[in-house]
Design a protein around this motif. Sequence first.
Motif, PDB file in Angstrom:
ATOM      1  N   GLN A 120      21.298  25.282  32.019  1.00 30.02           N
ATOM      2  CA  GLN A 120      21.489  24.929  30.613  1.00 30.02           C
ATOM      3  C   GLN A 120      22.915  25.304  30.197  1.00 30.02           C
ATOM      4  OE1 GLN A 120      18.144  26.324  28.260  1.00 30.02           O
ATOM      5  NE2 GLN A 120      16.659  25.356  29.621  1.00 30.02           N
ATOM      6  N   ASP A 121      23.081  26.166  29.202  1.00 26.09           N
ATOM      7  CA  ASP A 121      24.431  26.544  28.761  1.00 26.09           C
ATOM      8  C   ASP A 121      24.878  27.890  29.319  1.00 26.09           C
ATOM      9  OD1 ASP A 121      24.661  24.247  27.204  1.00 26.09           O
ATOM     10  OD2 ASP A 121      23.712  25.206  25.464  1.00 26.09           O
ATOM     11  N   THR A 122      24.188  28.389  30.332  1.00 25.16           N
ATOM     12  CA  THR A 122      24.445  29.734  30.834  1.00 25.16           C
ATOM     13  C   THR A 122      24.998  29.704  32.252  1.00 25.16           C
ATOM     14  OG1 THR A 122      22.607  30.577  29.486  1.00 25.16           O
ATOM     15  CG2 THR A 122      23.402  32.002  31.264  1.00 25.16           C
ATOM     16  N   GLU A 123      26.022  30.544  32.495  1.00 27.14           N
ATOM     17  CA  GLU A 123      26.494  30.760  33.855  1.00 27.14           C
ATOM     18  C   GLU A 123      25.614  31.826  34.488  1.00 27.14           C
ATOM     19  OE1 GLU A 123      30.328  32.487  36.383  1.00 27.14           O
ATOM     20  OE2 GLU A 123      30.463  32.261  34.203  1.00 27.14           O
ATOM     21  N   VAL A 124      25.044  31.513  35.644  1.00 23.60           N
ATOM     22  CA  VAL A 124      24.121  32.417  36.325  1.00 23.60           C
ATOM     23  C   VAL A 124      24.683  32.747  37.706  1.00 23.60           C
ATOM     24  CG1 VAL A 124      21.752  32.803  37.091  1.00 23.60           C
ATOM     25  CG2 VAL A 124      22.200  31.321  35.119  1.00 23.60           C
ATOM     26  N   ILE A 125      24.638  34.033  38.040  1.00 28.98           N
ATOM     27  CA  ILE A 125      25.140  34.503  39.328  1.00 28.98           C
ATOM     28  C   ILE A 125      24.029  35.276  40.026  1.00 28.98           C
ATOM     29  CG2 ILE A 125      26.868  35.948  40.492  1.00 28.98           C
ATOM     30  CD1 ILE A 125      28.583  35.588  37.905  1.00 28.98           C
ATOM     31  N   PHE A 126      23.804  34.974  41.292  1.00 23.08           N
ATOM     32  CA  PHE A 126      22.909  35.762  42.131  1.00 23.08           C
ATOM     33  C   PHE A 126      23.776  36.532  43.118  1.00 23.08           C
ATOM     34  CE2 PHE A 126      20.255  32.212  40.745  1.00 23.08           C
ATOM     35  CZ  PHE A 126      19.082  32.852  40.365  1.00 23.08           C
ATOM     36  N   GLU A 127      23.508  37.833  43.256  1.00 21.16           N
ATOM     37  CA  GLU A 127      24.378  38.679  44.071  1.00 21.16           C
ATOM     38  C   GLU A 127      23.567  39.524  45.046  1.00 21.16           C
ATOM     39  OE1 GLU A 127      26.844  42.620  43.069  1.00 21.16           O
ATOM     40  OE2 GLU A 127      27.810  40.818  42.283  1.00 21.16           O
ATOM     41  N   THR A 128      24.101  39.651  46.246  1.00 16.61           N
ATOM     42  CA  THR A 128      23.565  40.582  47.226  1.00 16.61           C
ATOM     43  C   THR A 128      24.724  41.389  47.802  1.00 16.61           C
ATOM     44  OG1 THR A 128      22.238  40.801  49.243  1.00 16.61           O
ATOM     45  CG2 THR A 128      23.705  38.909  49.115  1.00 16.61           C
ATOM     46  N   SER A 129      24.448  42.619  48.237  1.00  7.64           N
ATOM     47  CA  SER A 129      25.520  43.476  48.731  1.00  7.64           C
ATOM     48  C   SER A 129      24.983  44.412  49.799  1.00  7.64           C
ATOM     49  CB  SER A 129      26.143  44.294  47.593  1.00  7.64           C
ATOM     50  OG  SER A 129      25.171  45.137  46.995  1.00  7.64           O
ATOM     51  N   SER A 130      25.910  44.956  50.579  1.00  7.52           N
ATOM     52  CA  SER A 130      25.552  45.823  51.700  1.00  7.52           C
ATOM     53  C   SER A 130      26.356  47.108  51.645  1.00  7.52           C
ATOM     54  CB  SER A 130      25.824  45.097  53.025  1.00  7.52           C
ATOM     55  OG  SER A 130      25.811  46.000  54.110  1.00  7.52           O
ATOM     56  N   TYR A 131      25.673  48.245  51.502  1.00 10.52           N
ATOM     57  CA  TYR A 131      26.390  49.517  51.535  1.00 10.52           C
ATOM     58  C   TYR A 131      26.975  49.823  52.912  1.00 10.52           C
ATOM     59  CZ  TYR A 131      25.209  50.985  46.772  1.00 10.52           C
ATOM     60  OH  TYR A 131      25.128  51.096  45.406  1.00 10.52           O
ATOM     61  N   PRO A 132      26.302  49.498  54.020  1.00 12.45           N
ATOM     62  CA  PRO A 132      26.967  49.697  55.315  1.00 12.45           C
ATOM     63  C   PRO A 132      28.247  48.880  55.454  1.00 12.45           C
ATOM     64  CG  PRO A 132      24.607  49.540  55.633  1.00 12.45           C
ATOM     65  CD  PRO A 132      24.867  49.197  54.188  1.00 12.45           C
ATOM     66  N   ALA A 133      28.286  47.661  54.912  1.00 14.98           N
ATOM     67  CA  ALA A 133      29.519  46.870  54.951  1.00 14.98           C
ATOM     68  C   ALA A 133      30.607  47.537  54.115  1.00 14.98           C
ATOM     69  CB  ALA A 133      29.258  45.453  54.449  1.00 14.98           C
ATOM     70  N   LEU A 134      30.222  48.111  52.977  1.00 18.93           N
ATOM     71  CA  LEU A 134      31.169  48.845  52.145  1.00 18.93           C
ATOM     72  C   LEU A 134      31.737  50.038  52.912  1.00 18.93           C
ATOM     73  CD1 LEU A 134      32.466  49.687  49.415  1.00 18.93           C
ATOM     74  CD2 LEU A 134      30.299  50.788  48.847  1.00 18.93           C
ATOM     75  N   GLN A 135      30.874  50.779  53.584  1.00 17.05           N
ATOM     76  CA  GLN A 135      31.318  51.948  54.328  1.00 17.05           C
ATOM     77  C   GLN A 135      32.207  51.562  55.505  1.00 17.05           C
ATOM     78  OE1 GLN A 135      27.671  54.096  55.228  1.00 17.05           O
ATOM     79  NE2 GLN A 135      27.006  53.843  53.111  1.00 17.05           N
ATOM     80  N   ALA A 136      31.880  50.435  56.150  1.00 20.26           N
ATOM     81  CA  ALA A 136      32.703  49.978  57.275  1.00 20.26           C
ATOM     82  C   ALA A 136      34.102  49.606  56.804  1.00 20.26           C
ATOM     83  CB  ALA A 136      32.037  48.785  57.952  1.00 20.26           C
ATOM     84  N   ALA A 137      34.178  48.971  55.634  1.00 21.87           N
ATOM     85  CA  ALA A 137      35.494  48.627  55.086  1.00 21.87           C
ATOM     86  C   ALA A 137      36.272  49.892  54.731  1.00 21.87           C
ATOM     87  CB  ALA A 137      35.322  47.731  53.853  1.00 21.87           C
TER      88      ALA A 137
END
Length: 367
Positions: free
Chosen positions: A311-328
Amino acid sequence: MALSQRNQFRVAASSAELMNFRQQAWRLYEPVAPVLMPAFGQEWWLRPGLTFTPFANAVRCTAHCAFCSEELQRYDGHQLTARRLIDDYPAYFDRLRTVLHPFQGWPLGLSLSGLEATAEPQWLRELLACLTQVEHEGGIFDEKVLYTNGSGFVNSPDLGLGLQDFGLDRLELSRCHDDEAVNQQIMRFNRNQPMRHNAVYASTVRWLHQHLPVKNSCILTQLGIATLPDVERYLTWAAGLGVRQVVFRELSRLEGSYLPNVFTEWIEAQRVPIEPLLAAVVPTLETPRSGWQYAGSTFGYYYYNEHYRWQDTEVIFETSSYPALQAANASGVLQKLILHSDGTLSGDWDPDSRVLSRVAAPVPARL
């Protein structure tokens, strides 16, 4: 592929490419070449687009979210900065100016997070004044975001005006359900917090929306928002409050990287995987769910987003990984900067990890 300083945005050209995005997610992020910069007597590799967080910890949080990342401790962790409150404001803000000085002229994203920044209005007012001074002296914040449960705005609405004057780009307001009783089971506001009630939340959001871009942030849980009909009901409710941007976040993937406790147990029991929702919204680019339109995908160094119009809304679906964060973080390139409540500047949420600068220990007085 479009590049920004902080992430990479692509629009899938085919259903097969979109499926690959979903399967690979943050693994498709292509690191930008780091830059070597001197600071605090050493040289550091910095990721272009890194963010700076002055950890908000002047008082205890006004809620006790069942998914709180500040209650998680890594196997290799040392201490949680959330345990130590900021007890000397003048010393803290002097320290803030000191640690930002080497980065004058270097664009930083400002991420106001930690516990609850609005919980102690005086601290937040002084923080904004200090950061404004830093900008006047040559500091560059090319994006400014506040992550908040909004509780402090109820009794101190001037905070919204102060953030508007500061040039806040976006206020990400946490709300995990459109039913206040269900939301309270997840976010667990203190009993004396009016923000727990939907009527107070609604009036606060409508007022804030007149002054700041408000983005609702909803954590997906089995207890709360778990299905696509749930998502659409939540979006209808948020749109009624004037919100035109909503992000639905999967609980970050821990993958055994944190010490078990009641929070890790709750997170794993309540996890709603993002993939079935994405498949329900757009099974293929040719057959989207009615009312939904795919707009693109964002790849970060530890997260993946899909963007839609509903409709008139921007919608975002998000997934994340703490192991990927730690590796970076372990790569030797600083991904972000965090000023902890004890004055330590580090490149990690653990104040004893990837330390750039500490407060000098006092010299004992001679007898």
